[in-house]
Design a protein around this motif. Structure first.
Motif, PDB file in Angstrom:
ATOM      1  N   SER A  24       0.820  -1.192   0.000  1.00 53.95           N
ATOM      2  CA  SER A  24       0.000   0.000   0.000  1.00 53.95           C
ATOM      3  C   SER A  24       0.859   1.250   0.000  1.00 53.95           C
ATOM      4  CB  SER A  24      -0.892  -0.018   1.245  1.00 53.95           C
ATOM      5  OG  SER A  24      -1.608   1.181   1.329  1.00 53.95           O
ATOM      6  N   GLU A  25       0.368   2.293  -0.622  1.00 56.84           N
ATOM      7  CA  GLU A  25       1.071   3.576  -0.585  1.00 56.84           C
ATOM      8  C   GLU A  25       0.977   4.196   0.799  1.00 56.84           C
ATOM      9  OE1 GLU A  25       1.138   6.391  -4.050  1.00 56.84           O
ATOM     10  OE2 GLU A  25      -0.580   5.148  -4.562  1.00 56.84           O
ATOM     11  N   ASN A  26      -0.025   3.790   1.562  1.00 55.76           N
ATOM     12  CA  ASN A  26      -0.168   4.318   2.908  1.00 55.76           C
ATOM     13  C   ASN A  26       0.890   3.682   3.793  1.00 55.76           C
ATOM     14  OD1 ASN A  26      -2.448   5.673   2.046  1.00 55.76           O
ATOM     15  ND2 ASN A  26      -3.800   3.978   2.562  1.00 55.76           N
ATOM     16  N   ILE A  27       1.807   4.489   4.251  1.00 54.14           N
ATOM     17  CA  ILE A  27       2.896   3.982   5.071  1.00 54.14           C
ATOM     18  C   ILE A  27       2.399   3.884   6.500  1.00 54.14           C
ATOM     19  CG2 ILE A  27       5.230   4.422   5.900  1.00 54.14           C
ATOM     20  CD1 ILE A  27       5.646   6.016   3.295  1.00 54.14           C
ATOM     21  N   GLN A  28       2.504   2.696   7.040  1.00 55.26           N
ATOM     22  CA  GLN A  28       2.102   2.486   8.415  1.00 55.26           C
ATOM     23  C   GLN A  28       3.329   2.091   9.215  1.00 55.26           C
ATOM     24  OE1 GLN A  28      -1.035  -0.349   8.720  1.00 55.26           O
ATOM     25  NE2 GLN A  28      -2.413   0.802   7.414  1.00 55.26           N
ATOM     26  N   GLU A  29       3.660   2.895  10.183  1.00 57.70           N
ATOM     27  CA  GLU A  29       4.806   2.588  11.018  1.00 57.70           C
ATOM     28  C   GLU A  29       4.394   1.896  12.304  1.00 57.70           C
ATOM     29  OE1 GLU A  29       7.590   5.742  11.479  1.00 57.70           O
ATOM     30  OE2 GLU A  29       7.348   6.382   9.408  1.00 57.70           O
ATOM     31  N   ASP A  30       3.133   2.035  12.702  1.00 57.31           N
ATOM     32  CA  ASP A  30       2.660   1.402  13.922  1.00 57.31           C
ATOM     33  C   ASP A  30       2.060   0.044  13.574  1.00 57.31           C
ATOM     34  OD1 ASP A  30       3.323   3.657  15.403  1.00 57.31           O
ATOM     35  OD2 ASP A  30       1.372   4.590  14.994  1.00 57.31           O
ATOM     36  N   LYS A  78       4.630  -3.651   4.185  1.00 59.17           N
ATOM     37  CA  LYS A  78       4.542  -2.189   4.192  1.00 59.17           C
ATOM     38  C   LYS A  78       5.795  -1.612   3.539  1.00 59.17           C
ATOM     39  CE  LYS A  78       0.961  -2.556   6.933  1.00 59.17           C
ATOM     40  NZ  LYS A  78      -0.086  -3.227   6.280  1.00 59.17           N
ATOM     41  N   LEU A  79       5.744  -0.336   3.281  1.00 59.16           N
ATOM     42  CA  LEU A  79       6.882   0.398   2.756  1.00 59.16           C
ATOM     43  C   LEU A  79       7.338   1.372   3.831  1.00 59.16           C
ATOM     44  CD1 LEU A  79       8.705   1.274   0.406  1.00 59.16           C
ATOM     45  CD2 LEU A  79       6.904   2.876  -0.245  1.00 59.16           C
ATOM     46  N   GLU A 123       8.971   1.351  -7.586  1.00 60.38           N
ATOM     47  CA  GLU A 123       7.882   2.127  -8.166  1.00 60.38           C
ATOM     48  C   GLU A 123       6.572   1.571  -7.654  1.00 60.38           C
ATOM     49  OE1 GLU A 123       7.928   2.583 -12.395  1.00 60.38           O
ATOM     50  OE2 GLU A 123       9.990   3.312 -12.414  1.00 60.38           O
ATOM     51  N   ILE A 124       5.689   2.445  -7.237  1.00 62.31           N
ATOM     52  CA  ILE A 124       4.380   2.031  -6.741  1.00 62.31           C
ATOM     53  C   ILE A 124       3.337   2.489  -7.738  1.00 62.31           C
ATOM     54  CG2 ILE A 124       2.684   2.292  -4.906  1.00 62.31           C
ATOM     55  CD1 ILE A 124       5.020   2.746  -2.993  1.00 62.31           C
ATOM     56  N   GLN A 125       2.496   1.558  -8.136  1.00 66.57           N
ATOM     57  CA  GLN A 125       1.389   1.858  -9.041  1.00 66.57           C
ATOM     58  C   GLN A 125       0.141   1.218  -8.459  1.00 66.57           C
ATOM     59  OE1 GLN A 125       2.500   0.427 -12.900  1.00 66.57           O
ATOM     60  NE2 GLN A 125       4.222   1.834 -13.087  1.00 66.57           N
ATOM     61  N   GLY A 126      -0.731   2.047  -7.918  1.00 62.53           N
ATOM     62  CA  GLY A 126      -1.923   1.525  -7.261  1.00 62.53           C
ATOM     63  C   GLY A 126      -1.539   0.742  -6.022  1.00 62.53           C
ATOM     64  N   ASP A 128       0.184  -2.102  -6.255  1.00 63.22           N
ATOM     65  CA  ASP A 128       1.282  -2.972  -6.664  1.00 63.22           C
ATOM     66  C   ASP A 128       2.592  -2.206  -6.600  1.00 63.22           C
ATOM     67  OD1 ASP A 128      -0.380  -5.158  -7.246  1.00 63.22           O
ATOM     68  OD2 ASP A 128      -0.781  -4.400  -9.258  1.00 63.22           O
ATOM     69  N   TYR A 129       3.671  -2.961  -6.408  1.00 59.72           N
ATOM     70  CA  TYR A 129       4.986  -2.351  -6.450  1.00 59.72           C
ATOM     71  C   TYR A 129       5.829  -3.094  -7.471  1.00 59.72           C
ATOM     72  CZ  TYR A 129       7.124  -6.225  -3.919  1.00 59.72           C
ATOM     73  OH  TYR A 129       7.584  -7.461  -3.568  1.00 59.72           O
ATOM     74  N   TYR A 130       6.799  -2.389  -8.005  1.00 61.32           N
ATOM     75  CA  TYR A 130       7.700  -2.966  -8.995  1.00 61.32           C
ATOM     76  C   TYR A 130       9.121  -2.560  -8.633  1.00 61.32           C
ATOM     77  CZ  TYR A 130       3.310  -3.396 -11.477  1.00 61.32           C
ATOM     78  OH  TYR A 130       2.013  -3.699 -11.803  1.00 61.32           O
ATOM     79  N   ILE A 131      10.039  -3.484  -8.737  1.00 67.38           N
ATOM     80  CA  ILE A 131      11.451  -3.211  -8.551  1.00 67.38           C
ATOM     81  C   ILE A 131      12.028  -3.101  -9.960  1.00 67.38           C
ATOM     82  CG2 ILE A 131      13.624  -4.007  -7.558  1.00 67.38           C
ATOM     83  CD1 ILE A 131      11.428  -3.498  -5.460  1.00 67.38           C
ATOM     84  N   MET A 132      12.441  -1.888 -10.312  1.00 62.91           N
ATOM     85  CA  MET A 132      12.875  -1.609 -11.677  1.00 62.91           C
ATOM     86  C   MET A 132      14.363  -1.274 -11.697  1.00 62.91           C
ATOM     87  SD  MET A 132       9.943  -1.866 -13.177  1.00 62.91           S
ATOM     88  CE  MET A 132      10.290  -1.223 -14.779  1.00 62.91           C
ATOM     89  N   PRO A 133      15.095  -1.777 -12.703  1.00 62.26           N
ATOM     90  CA  PRO A 133      16.507  -1.385 -12.820  1.00 62.26           C
ATOM     91  C   PRO A 133      16.619   0.088 -13.190  1.00 62.26           C
ATOM     92  CG  PRO A 133      15.856  -2.782 -14.659  1.00 62.26           C
ATOM     93  CD  PRO A 133      14.690  -2.709 -13.734  1.00 62.26           C
ATOM     94  N   ILE A 134      17.592   0.746 -12.598  1.00 64.19           N
ATOM     95  CA  ILE A 134      17.819   2.168 -12.888  1.00 64.19           C
ATOM     96  C   ILE A 134      18.635   2.299 -14.165  1.00 64.19           C
ATOM     97  CG2 ILE A 134      18.976   4.267 -12.099  1.00 64.19           C
ATOM     98  CD1 ILE A 134      18.234   3.405  -9.238  1.00 64.19           C
ATOM     99  N   LYS A 135      19.673   1.509 -14.281  1.00 60.93           N
ATOM    100  CA  LYS A 135      20.558   1.549 -15.432  1.00 60.93           C
ATOM    101  C   LYS A 135      20.149   0.459 -16.407  1.00 60.93           C
ATOM    102  CE  LYS A 135      24.261   2.878 -12.375  1.00 60.93           C
ATOM    103  NZ  LYS A 135      25.481   2.452 -11.724  1.00 60.93           N
ATOM    104  N   VAL A 136      20.029   0.805 -17.655  1.00 70.57           N
ATOM    105  CA  VAL A 136      19.714  -0.176 -18.680  1.00 70.57           C
ATOM    106  C   VAL A 136      21.035  -0.663 -19.261  1.00 70.57           C
ATOM    107  CG1 VAL A 136      18.567  -0.571 -20.880  1.00 70.57           C
ATOM    108  CG2 VAL A 136      17.533   0.955 -19.199  1.00 70.57           C
ATOM    109  N   GLU A 137      21.209  -1.983 -19.264  1.00 74.64           N
ATOM    110  CA  GLU A 137      22.442  -2.553 -19.788  1.00 74.64           C
ATOM    111  C   GLU A 137      22.581  -2.259 -21.274  1.00 74.64           C
ATOM    112  OE1 GLU A 137      22.971  -6.665 -18.867  1.00 74.64           O
ATOM    113  OE2 GLU A 137      22.156  -6.412 -16.867  1.00 74.64           O
TER     114      GLU A 137
END
Length: 148
Positions: A24-30, A78-79, A123-126, A128-137
Motif C-alpha cells: 500500500s502507498e499508505n505507510i504504516q509505522e505502527d 509495508k513500505l 515504483e508504486i502503481q496503485g 502494486d509495487y515494482y522493482i525496476m533497474p535504474i541503469k539499462v544494460e
C-alpha cells in the motif's frame, strides 16, 4: 527444450508473483503487536503443503493454497524508508506453513537487497509495487537487426 520450458515456467511464476505482490502507498509505522496478529488468524484455515518451493512444480501443484497464503502475508507488507518491511516473524503467526513463510520473506529480502544496491528503484502503481533497474544494460532491448 525441456530446460527452456522449465525456465519459461519459472519466469512466468516470478512475474505472476510480482504482479500479485504489492504494498500500500499508505505507510504504516505502527504495526500490530505480535499477539494481535496471532489472534487474527487463530481460527483461520491452516495454509500449507510439503515440498521445497524453489521448484516451480511444487508451487504450481499447490497454487491455490500458495496464493491464499501469499495474500495473508501481503496484508502485512509495508513500505518504510524506501524498503519493504513486514511485521511477522514466522508462519505460525498467520497460520501458514514455514516453507511458504520462508520462501515469501526470502523473496522480499532479495527485493530489498536489489534496492540497497542502488541499481534498482521501487515504483508504486496503485496497490502494486515494482522493482525496476535504474541503469539499462548496453544492448538491452536491441534486436540483432539493429546491428546490421
Amino acid at each position: 527444450m525441456k530446460g527452456w520450458l522449465c525456465d519459461l515456467t519459472w519466469i512466468s511464476f516470478v512475474a505472476f508473483t510480482m504482479l500479485l505482490g504489492g504494498c500500500s502507498e499508505n505507510i504504516q509505522e505502527d504495526f500490530l503487536n505480535e499477539n494481535n496478529i496471532t489472534e487474527m488468524y487463530i481460527d483461520s484455515v491452516f495454509l500449507g503443503f510439503e515440498g521445497d518451493l524453489i521448484y516451480p512444480e511444487v508451487i504450481w501443484g499447490n497454487v491455490d493454497t500458495y496464493l491464499r497464503a501469499f495474500e495473508r502475508m501481503k496484508a502485512h507488507l509495508k513500505l518504510k524508508d524506501g524498503a519493504l518491511v513486514w511485521n511477522i516473524k514466522n508462519g505460525d503467526e498467520l497460520n501458514i506453513s514455514e516453507n511458504i513463510f520462508e520462501y515469501v520473506t526470502g523473496w522480499w529480502s532479495r527485493q530489498n537487497e536489489k534496492l540497497n544496491s542502488g541499481d534498482y528503484k521501487l515504483e508504486i502503481q496503485g496497490n502494486d509495487y515494482y522493482i525496476m533497474p535504474i541503469k539499462v544494460e548496453e544492448g538491452f532491448g536491441q534486436s540483432r537487426l539493429d546491428n546490421i
